[in-house]
Design an enzyme around this catalytic site. Structure first.
Site, PDB file in Angstrom:
ATOM      1  N   VAL A 132     -11.640  -0.970   6.338  1.00 15.84           N
ATOM      2  CA  VAL A 132     -10.496  -1.268   7.199  1.00 15.84           C
ATOM      3  C   VAL A 132      -9.243  -0.975   6.393  1.00 15.84           C
ATOM      4  O   VAL A 132      -8.934  -1.669   5.432  1.00 15.84           O
ATOM      5  CB  VAL A 132     -10.512  -2.739   7.663  1.00 15.84           C
ATOM      6  N   CYS A 167       0.817  -1.210   0.000  1.00 16.95           N
ATOM      7  CA  CYS A 167       0.000   0.000   0.000  1.00 16.95           C
ATOM      8  C   CYS A 167       0.852   1.261   0.000  1.00 16.95           C
ATOM      9  O   CYS A 167       1.697   1.447   0.880  1.00 16.95           O
ATOM     10  CB  CYS A 167      -0.898  -0.023   1.236  1.00 16.95           C
ATOM     11  N   VAL A 177      -5.043   0.611   5.969  1.00 18.89           N
ATOM     12  CA  VAL A 177      -3.702   0.834   6.496  1.00 18.89           C
ATOM     13  C   VAL A 177      -3.142   2.089   5.824  1.00 18.89           C
ATOM     14  O   VAL A 177      -3.557   2.407   4.704  1.00 18.89           O
ATOM     15  CB  VAL A 177      -2.787  -0.385   6.220  1.00 18.89           C
ATOM     16  N   TRP A 217      -7.485  -6.672   5.793  1.00 19.93           N
ATOM     17  CA  TRP A 217      -6.089  -6.996   6.111  1.00 19.93           C
ATOM     18  C   TRP A 217      -6.003  -8.062   7.192  1.00 19.93           C
ATOM     19  O   TRP A 217      -6.652  -7.976   8.226  1.00 19.93           O
ATOM     20  CB  TRP A 217      -5.355  -5.729   6.541  1.00 19.93           C
ATOM     21  N   TYR A 227      -5.560   5.993  -8.877  1.00 24.08           N
ATOM     22  CA  TYR A 227      -6.708   5.185  -8.454  1.00 24.08           C
ATOM     23  C   TYR A 227      -7.977   5.612  -9.190  1.00 24.08           C
ATOM     24  O   TYR A 227      -8.796   4.779  -9.572  1.00 24.08           O
ATOM     25  CB  TYR A 227      -6.913   5.301  -6.938  1.00 24.08           C
TER      26      TYR A 227
END
Length: 329
Positions: free
Chosen positions: A120, A54, A122, A87, A185
């Site tokens: 969720v 990421c 990171v 994750w 993206y």
């Protein structure tokens, strides 16, 4: 990273089939020197959860290393392959993080907000004693590393967000975030031609502007490394491996843009940057998780990565990577 609208079961397959919108960080508490949000900076108290795939999490890896926070802030690395619960810690023995004791990062989100149904993502910082998520605010985490965690910085740590340059750094980072970091993206997850076209043109217009800016100066702002360089690097290092093909940002490869390719190699070869990169994790995640735009799950064997170690000659522009400080060991 998280599915565009949360962690619903069809999240991965939904990529490319509905308009892309990046979720705001739901948990935006800050860990500060004075603990004003209830989370004081404290060595050993928190755990940084990342995926090496990421780009948003990779910012925190670079910053943590440059500032020498490794001993103060422990690290959990998630599997680059997500399932419907996002994750997971399958890289660790027994499939659980050895410090937090959880199998999924979502458990820390649930501990913080029971019944939480959002995405969720990171990077995330978890309070070890309580097991609760503190923050997933990827935009603020590294700024706080640079400004609030100073008591725990290593000797010789660089100033990545110098006060006298913050207005300029913020302006540069804003354009890079909108058109490059997030722009790839928007192009890759576009659900229609016009949406894709607009994002594609934003990406390369901004890369051309940045290339012109870097033509005669080694770093984006001032003569030392700053937060702005970290944020651009984590997108550039993924460009040829995933964004050029997988996200259809294919006007040019990074290796075909001379100034940016030299700049990216310069950073890659600087301690704290390339040594945090895992190209296998990057490719495994993008090509295997985004089933909506790569339904076969085939992971390409290329590109050739040998060029990352070749001479860049950017040192001829001057500049001092770490200012009055020193590189990390």
């Amino acid at each position: 990273m998280s599915p565009p609208t949360g962690s619903e079961p069809d999240g991965n397959a939904a990529y490319g089939h509905k308009p892309f919108k990046r979720s705001r960080s739901h948990f935006a508490d800050r860990i500060t020197a004075d603990g004003r949000d209830g989370w004081p900076v404290e060595a050993g108290r928190y755990r940084l959860v990342v995926s090496r795939a990421c780009p948003w999490a990779s910012r925190s890896l670079v910053s943590r290393r440059l500032l020498g926070l490794e001993d103060a802030l422990s690290l959990a690395v998630a599997d680059p392959i997500q399932d419907d619960r996002s994750w997971r810690f399958t890289l660790d023995e027994g499939g659980r993080d050895p410090v937090l004791g959880i199998a999924y990062l979502s458990e820390a989100y649930e501990a913080r907000e029971p019944g939480y149904l959002g995405g969720v993502s990171v990077p995330a910082i978890v309070d070890v004693p309580s097991g609760k998520l503190v923050t997933n605010d990827f935009q603020q985490i590294t700024l706080d590393f640079a400004t609030e965690w100073t008591a725990l910085h290593r000797p010789g740590a660089p100033d990545l967000y110098p006060e006298r340059l913050r207005d300029e750094i913020d302006e540069v980072m804003d354009g890079i975030y909108r058109d490059v970091n997030n722009g790839v993206y928007r192009a890759g997850f576009a659900s229609g031609q016009e949406e894709y076209d607009a994002a594609y043109h934003d990406v390369f217009r901004r890369l051309d502007l940045v290339s012109e800016r870097l033509k005669d100066q080694r770093y984006l702002v001032g003569d030392t490394l700053t937060e702005a360089d970290i944020r651009l690097f984590t997108t550039l290092v993924r460009f040829d491996a995933v964004y050029h093909g997988h996200f259809k940002c294919n006007r040019s490869k990074l290796t075909e843009i001379p100034v940016l390719w030299a700049y990216a190699r310069d950073l890659f070869q600087t301690p704290g940057f390339g040594d945090t990169v895992d190209f296998d994790h990057i490719k495994q995640h993008y090509y295997r998780v985004h089933t909506g735009i790569n339904p076969t799950g085939i992971v390409p064997l290329g590109p050739d990565l040998s060029g990352w170690g070749t001479p860049h000659h950017r040192e001829q522009l001057g500049g001092r990577p770490f200012g009055d400080g020193t590189p990390p060991e």
